[in-house]
Enzyme design. Structure first.
Site, short mmCIF file in Angstrom:
data_model
loop_
_atom_site.label_atom_id
_atom_site.label_comp_id
_atom_site.label_asym_id
_atom_site.label_seq_id
_atom_site.Cartn_x
_atom_site.Cartn_y
_atom_site.Cartn_z
N HIS A 68 61.77 36.11 38.76
CA HIS A 68 62.37 35.79 40.06
C HIS A 68 63.39 36.87 40.42
O HIS A 68 63.43 37.34 41.54
CB HIS A 68 63.02 34.40 40.02
CG HIS A 68 63.37 33.88 41.38
ND1 HIS A 68 63.63 32.57 41.64
CD2 HIS A 68 63.53 34.52 42.56
CE1 HIS A 68 63.91 32.41 42.93
NE2 HIS A 68 63.86 33.58 43.50
N GLU A 116 65.19 41.58 47.00
CA GLU A 116 65.85 41.48 45.70
C GLU A 116 66.73 42.71 45.44
O GLU A 116 67.82 42.61 44.91
CB GLU A 116 64.81 41.34 44.57
CG GLU A 116 64.13 39.98 44.52
CD GLU A 116 65.09 38.85 44.12
OE1 GLU A 116 65.88 39.04 43.16
OE2 GLU A 116 65.07 37.81 44.77
N HIS A 120 70.59 42.04 45.22
CA HIS A 120 71.07 42.03 43.82
C HIS A 120 71.06 43.42 43.18
O HIS A 120 71.96 43.77 42.44
CB HIS A 120 70.20 41.10 42.97
CG HIS A 120 70.09 39.71 43.53
ND1 HIS A 120 71.09 38.79 43.41
CD2 HIS A 120 69.09 39.09 44.20
CE1 HIS A 120 70.72 37.64 43.98
NE2 HIS A 120 69.51 37.81 44.47
#
Ligand SMILES: *[C@@H]1O[C@H](CO)[C@@H](O)[C@H](O)[C@H]1NC(C)=O
Ligand SMILES: *[C@@H]1O[C@H](CO)[C@@H](O)[C@H](O)[C@H]1NC(C)=O
Ligand SMILES: *[C@@H]1O[C@H](CO)[C@@H](O)[C@H](O)[C@H]1NC(C)=O
Length: 255
Positions: A68, A116, A120
């Site tokens: 994930h 992502e 992040h």
């Protein structure tokens, strides 16, 4: 995990990566590196769609746990100052499609990866081994291969099933030797009120060793996530299911 293998992993991650000074970037300045822990989150595709309203699609070649994300913790936001392009991930694309696919019908794989990275990765990029889009994704792939929780579970006799459930303690003690005591499992509830295991979060330090626990993983709220991530701590007293993957009916795999 023993200190030795943690050390080897750290060394592996740092040294096995190609020197890529040409794509290092000043976008991630030192102020974004104030985080201490990150969590590596793996998801079980068989349950990911169970509580989602949006349309899912599980590619038929996906048969195992997928990534994930790799998320530095307790940071307000990262930045969109470091663009990512499909060409950055060209070489990794076959592996990423396999291990880090989007499961949402409306979202392309690259869109997922891009989100992502922006959300992040740009924060992680202040750390050696993650300081470019390519290296961030490559490192995540290495971590996934390293932990190989599919085989850990199999070895403990924990296999997907519609009619068998597991106890929290059983799952925890199967994973703890490999993921450390601080790993954290999340469940969703299906339409028949069953608790279904959907994710595992593995906390680690910047140097990829396990055991970072500055913040409680279960209660930590990160900003709304573009790839929806419903889930709550798996209950300790209720049977927990690990549903098989259903490609035909990802929203209700076990009716
Ligand atoms: C990794 O970082 C943690 C926290 O800074 C430290 O305690 C640990 O010794 C480090 N491990 C290695 C292998 O460098
Ligand atoms: C993601 O990539 C795989 C492999 O190329 C493909 O089968 C799948 O359809 C892609 N997913 C989406 C939503 O485009
Ligand atoms: C339990 O579920 C598995 C698939 O998950 C199936 O193969 C098996 O026949 C089921 N057993 C019973 C007793 O229903």
């Amino acid at each position: 995990m023993s200190l030795f293998s943690s050390l080897s992993l750290a060394l592996l991650l740092v040294h096995a990566l190609p020197a890529a000074t040409q794509d290092s970037h000043t976008g991630a300045d030192k102020t974004t590196c104030q985080w201490e822990c990150m969590k590596f989150t793996l998801l079980w595709p068989g349950s990911f769609c169970v509580s989602l309203k949006v349309q899912c699609m599980i590619p038929e070649y996906v048969k195992s746990w997928t990534i994930h994300g790799l998320w530095p913790m307790s940071i307000g936001h990262c930045c969109s100052c470091w663009p990512i392009f499909p060409s950055d991930l060209e070489e990794l694309q076959p592996q990423l499609s396999q291990v880090w696919p989007t499961l949402l019908k409306s979202k392309s794989n690259f869109t997922f990866w891009k989100e992502e990275w922006i959300k992040h990765g740009t924060c992680a990029a202040c750390v050696e081994g993650m300081n470019s889009p390519t290296k961030y994704f490559q490192t995540s792939l290495k971590l996934e291969a390293h932990y190989n929780i599919q085989s850990v579970l199999k070895g403990a006799g924990i296999e997907p099933s519609c009619n068998m459930s597991y106890k929290y303690e059983q799952l925890h003690s199967a994973l703890a030797p490999v993921l450390g005591d601080l790993h954290f499992i999340q469940c969703v509830e299906d339409h028949r009120n069953r608790q279904v295991w959907v994710q595992v979060k593995i906390p680690m330090f910047k140097n990829f060793t396990l055991g970072c626990h500055r913040h409680l993983l279960g209660t930590h709220q990160h900003p709304p996530h573009p790839h929806p991530s419903p889930g709550h701590p798996c209950p300790q007293q209720t049977p927990i299911y690990l549903f098989p993957i259903s490609y035909d009916n990802p929203h209700q795999p076990c009716d």
